[in-house]
Design an enzyme around this catalytic site. Structure first.
Site, PDB file in Angstrom:
ATOM      1  N   SER A 114      20.298  11.640 -34.213  1.00 40.94           N
ATOM      2  CA  SER A 114      20.276  13.051 -34.637  1.00 40.94           C
ATOM      3  C   SER A 114      21.687  13.584 -34.795  1.00 40.94           C
ATOM      4  O   SER A 114      21.955  14.434 -35.648  1.00 40.94           O
ATOM      5  CB  SER A 114      19.526  13.897 -33.599  1.00 40.94           C
ATOM      6  OG  SER A 114      18.209  13.448 -33.435  1.00 40.94           O
ATOM      7  N   HIS A 162      45.674  53.982 -53.691  1.00 41.14           N
ATOM      8  CA  HIS A 162      45.358  54.861 -52.557  1.00 41.14           C
ATOM      9  C   HIS A 162      44.311  55.913 -52.944  1.00 41.14           C
ATOM     10  O   HIS A 162      44.260  56.996 -52.362  1.00 41.14           O
ATOM     11  CB  HIS A 162      46.608  55.578 -52.018  1.00 41.14           C
ATOM     12  CG  HIS A 162      47.698  54.664 -51.587  1.00 41.14           C
ATOM     13  ND1 HIS A 162      47.865  54.229 -50.292  1.00 41.14           N
ATOM     14  CD2 HIS A 162      48.699  54.071 -52.313  1.00 41.14           C
ATOM     15  CE1 HIS A 162      48.913  53.429 -50.214  1.00 41.14           C
ATOM     16  NE2 HIS A 162      49.433  53.309 -51.422  1.00 41.14           N
ATOM     17  N   SER A 293      15.865  58.533 -58.415  1.00 37.16           N
ATOM     18  CA  SER A 293      15.435  59.476 -57.395  1.00 37.16           C
ATOM     19  C   SER A 293      13.963  59.790 -57.579  1.00 37.16           C
ATOM     20  O   SER A 293      13.462  59.866 -58.709  1.00 37.16           O
ATOM     21  CB  SER A 293      16.255  60.770 -57.476  1.00 37.16           C
ATOM     22  OG  SER A 293      15.733  61.757 -56.609  1.00 37.16           O
ATOM     23  N   LYS A 299      18.002  61.114 -62.720  1.00 32.49           N
ATOM     24  CA  LYS A 299      19.079  60.515 -61.946  1.00 32.49           C
ATOM     25  C   LYS A 299      19.040  58.998 -62.091  1.00 32.49           C
ATOM     26  O   LYS A 299      17.992  58.379 -62.025  1.00 32.49           O
ATOM     27  CB  LYS A 299      18.949  60.889 -60.477  1.00 32.49           C
ATOM     28  CG  LYS A 299      20.186  60.570 -59.635  1.00 32.49           C
ATOM     29  CD  LYS A 299      20.049  61.190 -58.244  1.00 32.49           C
ATOM     30  CE  LYS A 299      21.323  61.028 -57.441  1.00 32.49           C
ATOM     31  NZ  LYS A 299      21.604  59.621 -57.117  1.00 32.49           N
ATOM     32  N   VAL A 300      20.203  58.408 -62.311  1.00 30.35           N
ATOM     33  CA  VAL A 300      20.337  56.957 -62.442  1.00 30.35           C
ATOM     34  C   VAL A 300      21.355  56.472 -61.413  1.00 30.35           C
ATOM     35  O   VAL A 300      22.455  57.015 -61.324  1.00 30.35           O
ATOM     36  CB  VAL A 300      20.787  56.562 -63.866  1.00 30.35           C
ATOM     37  CG1 VAL A 300      20.977  55.056 -63.947  1.00 30.35           C
ATOM     38  CG2 VAL A 300      19.776  57.039 -64.893  1.00 30.35           C
ATOM     39  N   GLU A 306      24.775  48.149 -55.676  1.00 29.50           N
ATOM     40  CA  GLU A 306      24.389  48.408 -54.292  1.00 29.50           C
ATOM     41  C   GLU A 306      23.782  47.164 -53.640  1.00 29.50           C
ATOM     42  O   GLU A 306      24.007  46.891 -52.455  1.00 29.50           O
ATOM     43  CB  GLU A 306      23.419  49.583 -54.234  1.00 29.50           C
ATOM     44  CG  GLU A 306      24.087  50.920 -54.553  1.00 29.50           C
ATOM     45  CD  GLU A 306      23.113  52.076 -54.626  1.00 29.50           C
ATOM     46  OE1 GLU A 306      21.887  51.841 -54.465  1.00 29.50           O
ATOM     47  OE2 GLU A 306      23.558  53.217 -54.839  1.00 29.50           O
TER      48      GLU A 306
END
Length: 442
Positions: A114, A162, A293, A299-300, A306
């Site tokens: 093993s 930044h 939503s 809404k997109v 994500e």
């Protein structure tokens, strides 16, 4: 489940490890089968095993290698750290399939332990999955990003450092950087695979090769190479290094972590550039894949970026577990191999599928928001940097501060501060500034 093909050792392990309900990854099981098949054939060639018994074992092991008996491998992935339980599971299933005269330990496991077979199966599973799934997926993503780099070369926008306004760049330059990140990630993975392909096979219990024919390991590796088409299967640098640690798998996991870090940067940037459409940056349009939503009409959301960000987080977490598993070996054996296998192979699978989805469902469909890009490019006061060599840093700073405080146009303030209009208009050329040192010097 169909009639049980495994025996008492497998049943003991099932009873002993009711931990996660997650079995050993199927690619590891398949490679256990392929190793057992090659081993039986080589042992017959070497005169160690009756050819008739060997062929029955090899045929049964081939079936395991093809995934025909995955339901006969029920042992939890969180088991004894050497993978002994899964190795015995394979020995028992194959012996049963091979029929009378085939003994799980004496014949199926001949020339093996093993301690060398299970990690070899893990190495080969990682090598195959990275070669056939991950690298092609990363190549696809690199091509998609490079195509957008070419398409977006003439779209000037504000640079940002930044998270603050910086000198202009082109959208194409940003995407060329993303493509290079993925290209370098492939190189890191390929480099690690050179070590992953070095197998501990033939070391048996402690690396000495006790109870194994001297030619066994080399012949098995050669046969596995021929059958699989993988070109990185090799012997170990040192049999005791190969037996005592899993550094190559840790190295590969580290390369996957770097890919995850790169994907995080790219996905975040793309989501931010697509933010809006009115209250965000609004520099690109992302493909509309689904409602964003359940309450806000129209809404997109950047759903695939994500997903990529979540996958990257999981891969980075997996790497932590692999790192800890890799550093917990003692003396002649690492005994965290199932943990390493579980996390490493999951990372390969997640990065492969997420990279393809990112390429196909987001990157390929990105369109420039020309109005947003033009607004972005024209708004950054950092273009005054181009005036430094003509009027000096301090003078340029004065102009920028006055423009920022008053909200007036940079050009208007510059002329008020005594800068000639001809000089300003010649130097503050946004496209030329974005080209940087590649632009023709004025």
């Amino acid at each position: 489940m169909a009639d049980k093909l495994y025996g008492g050792e497998t049943e003991k392990a099932v009873a002993n490890f009711p931990i996660s309900g997650e079995p050993v990854p199927a690619p590891v099981v398949h490679w256990l089968g392929r190793i057992k098949a090659a081993s039986a054939r080589v042992n017959a060639e070497l005169g160690k095993l009756d050819p008739r018994v060997a062929e029955r074992i090899a045929a049964a092991a081939d079936a395991v290698g093809r995934g025909e008996h995955d339901d006969q491998f029920p042992i939890d992935v969180f088991q004894t750290g050497s993978g002994t339980s899964s190795n015995m599971n394979a020995n028992e299933v194959i012996a049963t399939l091979a029929g009378d005269g085939a003994h799980a330990n004496d014949h199926v496991n001949m020339g093996q332990s093993s301690n060398d077979v299970f990690p070899s199966a893990v190495h080969l599973a990682a090598l195959e999955q990275a070669t056939t799934e991950l690298l092609p997926a990363l190549e696809q993503l690199e091509r998609a990003l490079a195509a957008k780099s070419d398409e977006f070369q003439d779209y000037v926008k504000a640079g940002r450092t930044h998270l603050m306004d910086a000198v202009p760049v082109t959208l194409g330059q940003e995407f060329s950087g993303y493509a290079a990140q993925i290209r370098l990630g492939q190189a890191r993975v390929r480099s690690a695979l050179e070590r992953v392909g070095q197998l501990p096979l033939g070391g048996t219990a402690t690396g000495t090769g006790l109870n194994t024919h001297p030619e066994f390991a080399a012949r098995v590796r050669e046969l596995l190479t021929q059958e699989s088409g993988l070109d990185r299967i090799a012997g170990p640098e040192d049999p005791f290094e190969a037996q005592g640690n899993r550094d190559a798998l840790v190295e590969l996991s580290g390369a996957l972590k770097v890919v995850a870090v790169s994907l995080t940067k790219i996905a975040q940037d793309i989501a931010l550039m697509g933010s809006g459409p009115r209250a965000g940056l609004g520099e690109i349009y992302l493909p509309e894949l689904q409602k964003g939503s359940s309450i806000m009409p129209g809404k997109v959301n950047p759903v695939i970026p994500e997903v990529v960000l979540q996958v990257a987080a999981q891969v980075i977490g997996n790497d932590t577990a692999v790192t800890i598993g890799g550093m917990q070996g003692q003396f002649e054996l690492n005994v965290r191999v199932p943990l390493i296998a579980r996390n490493l192979l999951q990372s390969i699978q997640l990065l492969s599928t997420a990279s393809r989805a990112f390429a196909e469902k987001t990157v390929a469909g990105i369109e420039p928001n020309e109005t947003g890009l033009a607004r972005s490019a024209a708004s950054t006061l950092a273009v005054a940097t181009a005036l430094n060599e003509h009027i000096g840093y301090d003078k340029a700073t004065t102009i920028v501060k006055k423009a920022a405080e008053s909200g007036r146009l940079l050009r208007e303030v510059a002329l008020e501060e005594g800068i000639e209009a001809e000089l300003y208009d010649r130097i503050i050329d946004l496209e030329r500034i974005a080209r940087g040192s590649q632009a023709q010097q004025v």
